[in-house]
Design a protein around this motif. Structure first.
Motif, PDB file in Angstrom:
ATOM      1  N   THR A   1       0.821  -1.212   0.000  1.00 18.40           N
ATOM      2  CA  THR A   1       0.000   0.000   0.000  1.00 18.40           C
ATOM      3  C   THR A   1       0.856   1.264   0.000  1.00 18.40           C
ATOM      4  OG1 THR A   1      -0.097   0.245   2.403  1.00 18.40           O
ATOM      5  CG2 THR A   1      -1.726  -1.245   1.369  1.00 18.40           C
ATOM      6  N   GLU A   2       0.180   2.380  -0.195  1.00 19.59           N
ATOM      7  CA  GLU A   2       0.867   3.670  -0.114  1.00 19.59           C
ATOM      8  C   GLU A   2       1.373   3.903   1.305  1.00 19.59           C
ATOM      9  OE1 GLU A   2      -3.588   4.437   0.162  1.00 19.59           O
ATOM     10  OE2 GLU A   2      -2.264   3.132  -0.979  1.00 19.59           O
ATOM     11  N   ASN A   3       0.689   3.343   2.309  1.00 24.98           N
ATOM     12  CA  ASN A   3       1.166   3.459   3.697  1.00 24.98           C
ATOM     13  C   ASN A   3       2.429   2.631   3.902  1.00 24.98           C
ATOM     14  OD1 ASN A   3      -0.949   5.170   4.411  1.00 24.98           O
ATOM     15  ND2 ASN A   3      -2.288   3.457   4.895  1.00 24.98           N
ATOM     16  N   ASP A   4       2.486   1.441   3.300  1.00 17.00           N
ATOM     17  CA  ASP A   4       3.700   0.619   3.370  1.00 17.00           C
ATOM     18  C   ASP A   4       4.880   1.360   2.734  1.00 17.00           C
ATOM     19  OD1 ASP A   4       2.256  -1.537   4.508  1.00 17.00           O
ATOM     20  OD2 ASP A   4       1.815  -2.373   2.517  1.00 17.00           O
ATOM     21  N   LEU A   5       4.634   1.939   1.582  1.00 14.35           N
ATOM     22  CA  LEU A   5       5.683   2.663   0.873  1.00 14.35           C
ATOM     23  C   LEU A   5       6.176   3.842   1.703  1.00 14.35           C
ATOM     24  CD1 LEU A   5       5.894   3.462  -2.835  1.00 14.35           C
ATOM     25  CD2 LEU A   5       6.091   5.326  -1.229  1.00 14.35           C
ATOM     26  N   THR A   6       5.253   4.623   2.236  1.00 16.06           N
ATOM     27  CA  THR A   6       5.629   5.783   3.046  1.00 16.06           C
ATOM     28  C   THR A   6       6.407   5.350   4.289  1.00 16.06           C
ATOM     29  OG1 THR A   6       3.721   7.027   2.250  1.00 16.06           O
ATOM     30  CG2 THR A   6       4.739   7.795   4.300  1.00 16.06           C
ATOM     31  N   THR A   7       5.954   4.299   4.953  1.00 13.67           N
ATOM     32  CA  THR A   7       6.652   3.791   6.136  1.00 13.67           C
ATOM     33  C   THR A   7       8.078   3.372   5.780  1.00 13.67           C
ATOM     34  OG1 THR A   7       4.592   3.057   7.149  1.00 13.67           O
ATOM     35  CG2 THR A   7       6.615   2.005   7.933  1.00 13.67           C
ATOM     36  N   ASP A   8       8.244   2.668   4.665  1.00 17.19           N
ATOM     37  CA  ASP A   8       9.587   2.248   4.230  1.00 17.19           C
ATOM     38  C   ASP A   8      10.476   3.453   3.941  1.00 17.19           C
ATOM     39  OD1 ASP A   8       8.988  -0.410   4.555  1.00 17.19           O
ATOM     40  OD2 ASP A   8       8.629  -0.791   2.419  1.00 17.19           O
ATOM     41  N   HIS A   9       9.920   4.495   3.321  1.00 20.28           N
ATOM     42  CA  HIS A   9      10.717   5.690   3.026  1.00 20.28           C
ATOM     43  C   HIS A   9      11.087   6.436   4.307  1.00 20.28           C
ATOM     44  CE1 HIS A   9       9.970   6.234  -1.568  1.00 20.28           C
ATOM     45  NE2 HIS A   9      10.334   5.004  -1.248  1.00 20.28           N
ATOM     46  N   LEU A  10      10.177   6.485   5.257  1.00 23.03           N
ATOM     47  CA  LEU A  10      10.497   7.123   6.541  1.00 23.03           C
ATOM     48  C   LEU A  10      11.610   6.369   7.258  1.00 23.03           C
ATOM     49  CD1 LEU A  10       6.899   8.047   7.782  1.00 23.03           C
ATOM     50  CD2 LEU A  10       8.686   9.638   7.008  1.00 23.03           C
ATOM     51  N   ARG A  11      11.567   5.034   7.202  1.00 18.09           N
ATOM     52  CA  ARG A  11      12.633   4.207   7.812  1.00 18.09           C
ATOM     53  C   ARG A  11      13.992   4.477   7.178  1.00 18.09           C
ATOM     54  NH1 ARG A  11       9.281  -1.011   7.541  1.00 18.09           N
ATOM     55  NH2 ARG A  11       8.035  -0.814   9.398  1.00 18.09           N
ATOM     56  N   ARG A  12      13.973   4.843   5.891  1.00 18.92           N
ATOM     57  CA  ARG A  12      15.228   5.131   5.178  1.00 18.92           C
ATOM     58  C   ARG A  12      15.716   6.555   5.415  1.00 18.92           C
ATOM     59  NH1 ARG A  12      14.013   3.560  -0.834  1.00 18.92           N
ATOM     60  NH2 ARG A  12      16.069   4.483  -1.110  1.00 18.92           N
ATOM     61  N   GLY A  13      14.968   7.316   6.217  1.00 24.11           N
ATOM     62  CA  GLY A  13      15.398   8.661   6.572  1.00 24.11           C
ATOM     63  C   GLY A  13      14.783   9.769   5.732  1.00 24.11           C
ATOM     64  N   PHE A  14      13.837   9.428   4.844  1.00 23.98           N
ATOM     65  CA  PHE A  14      13.155  10.452   4.064  1.00 23.98           C
ATOM     66  C   PHE A  14      12.191  11.190   4.987  1.00 23.98           C
ATOM     67  CE2 PHE A  14      13.275   8.092  -0.317  1.00 23.98           C
ATOM     68  CZ  PHE A  14      14.624   7.847  -0.148  1.00 23.98           C
ATOM     69  N   SER A  15      11.819  12.416   4.602  1.00 19.17           N
ATOM     70  CA  SER A  15      10.861  13.187   5.403  1.00 19.17           C
ATOM     71  C   SER A  15       9.422  12.772   5.116  1.00 19.17           C
ATOM     72  CB  SER A  15      11.019  14.685   5.117  1.00 19.17           C
ATOM     73  OG  SER A  15      10.729  14.950   3.758  1.00 19.17           O
ATOM     74  N   ASP A  16       9.212  12.022   4.034  1.00 19.01           N
ATOM     75  CA  ASP A  16       7.889  11.573   3.609  1.00 19.01           C
ATOM     76  C   ASP A  16       8.125  10.566   2.487  1.00 19.01           C
ATOM     77  OD1 ASP A  16       5.152  11.393   3.372  1.00 19.01           O
ATOM     78  OD2 ASP A  16       4.834  13.511   2.944  1.00 19.01           O
ATOM     79  N   ALA A  17       7.057  10.129   1.829  1.00 15.78           N
ATOM     80  CA  ALA A  17       7.223   9.284   0.647  1.00 15.78           C
ATOM     81  C   ALA A  17       8.013  10.079  -0.388  1.00 15.78           C
ATOM     82  CB  ALA A  17       5.866   8.881   0.083  1.00 15.78           C
ATOM     83  N   GLY A  18       8.889   9.421  -1.103  1.00 10.87           N
ATOM     84  CA  GLY A  18       9.744  10.107  -2.067  1.00 10.87           C
ATOM     85  C   GLY A  18       9.060  10.455  -3.376  1.00 10.87           C
ATOM     86  N   TYR A  19       7.940   9.805  -3.672  1.00 13.23           N
ATOM     87  CA  TYR A  19       7.245   9.994  -4.945  1.00 13.23           C
ATOM     88  C   TYR A  19       6.091  10.974  -4.790  1.00 13.23           C
ATOM     89  CZ  TYR A  19       9.603   5.525  -5.528  1.00 13.23           C
ATOM     90  OH  TYR A  19      10.539   4.520  -5.549  1.00 13.23           O
ATOM     91  N   HIS A  20       5.735  11.601  -5.880  1.00 12.18           N
ATOM     92  CA  HIS A  20       4.569  12.492  -5.876  1.00 12.18           C
ATOM     93  C   HIS A  20       3.274  11.702  -6.043  1.00 12.18           C
ATOM     94  CE1 HIS A  20       7.960  15.164  -6.870  1.00 12.18           C
ATOM     95  NE2 HIS A  20       7.273  16.012  -6.117  1.00 12.18           N
ATOM     96  N   PHE A  21       3.334  10.626  -6.835  1.00 14.26           N
ATOM     97  CA  PHE A  21       2.144   9.816  -7.095  1.00 14.26           C
ATOM     98  C   PHE A  21       2.480   8.334  -6.979  1.00 14.26           C
ATOM     99  CE2 PHE A  21       1.614  13.689  -9.621  1.00 14.26           C
ATOM    100  CZ  PHE A  21       0.374  14.126  -9.187  1.00 14.26           C
TER     101      PHE A  21
END
Length: 157
Positions: free
Chosen positions: A21-41
Motif C-alpha cells: 500500500t501507499e502506507n507501506d511505501l511511506t513507512t519504508d521511506h520514513l525508515r530510510r530517513g526520508f521526510s515523507d514518501a519520495g514519490y509524488h504519485f
C-alpha cells in the motif's frame, strides 16, 4: 511553482502477488530517513492514483534529478518469484497513461523517462543500455507509455 523538466516513472520493487500500500511505501521511506514518501504519485494495482507528495515540493526518488522532476511509482515490478518484470495491471497501465498525459499537458517542457534511464552512460555512446542500468526500475520502457495501445476495457475508472 518549480520548473519541471522530467517525469520519472518507478516501480515499488514489490512482488505482484502481494499487497504494498501507499502506507507501506511511506513507512519504508520514513525508515530510510526520508521526510515523507519520495514519490509524488503512487498507482495501486486497482488503478487508483494516490497523491503522496505535493508537486510544489521536490521528490526524493532520483538522486541528482529531484529538484526539477515529478516522481510516479506503480505498485509492483517483481513477479511472484521476486524477479524483475513488468507486472502492471491493465488498470495501472490506463491510470499511468492518463496521469502522464495530464502532467505533460501541465508541464510541456518535461521529458518522460524511467528511473533506469537516468543511470550513467558508462561507455559514453549516448545511450543508456541494460548493462549500464543501476536498477531495472520501472521494469519496462517508460517511453512506451504514450505509444502502447490502451488496455482493453480497463473497467470503470
Amino acid at each position: 511553482m518549480r520548473f519541471i523538466n522530467l517525469i520519472v516513472v518507478h516501480c515499488s520493487a514489490s512482488r505482484c502477488d502481494r499487497c504494498y500500500t501507499e502506507n507501506d511505501l511511506t513507512t519504508d521511506h520514513l525508515r530510510r530517513g526520508f521526510s515523507d514518501a519520495g514519490y509524488h504519485f503512487y498507482i495501486r494495482k486497482d488503478g487508483s492514483i494516490k497523491s503522496l507528495r505535493p508537486l510544489e515540493k521536490p521528490g526524493a526518488h532520483a538522486r541528482g534529478y529531484n529538484a526539477h522532476s515529478i516522481g510516479i511509482c506503480y505498485e509492483g515490478g517483481l513477479d511472484e518469484h521476486g524477479r524483475s518484470a513488468d507486472t502492471r495491471t491493465d488498470f495501472q497501465k490506463h491510470s499511468l497513461r492518463v496521469l502522464v498525459m495530464t502532467l505533460l499537458r501541465d508541464y510541456p517542457a518535461a521529458r518522460l523517462c524511467g528511473h533506469r534511464d537516468l543511470s550513467p552512460d558508462l561507455n559514453r555512446n549516448g545511450e543508456i543500455e541494460p548493462e549500464e542500468w543501476i536498477k531495472e526500475c520501472p521494469c519496462f520502457d517508460a517511453a512506451t507509455i504514450l505509444t502502447e495501445p490502451p488496455p482493453p476495457n480497463p473497467g470503470h475508472l
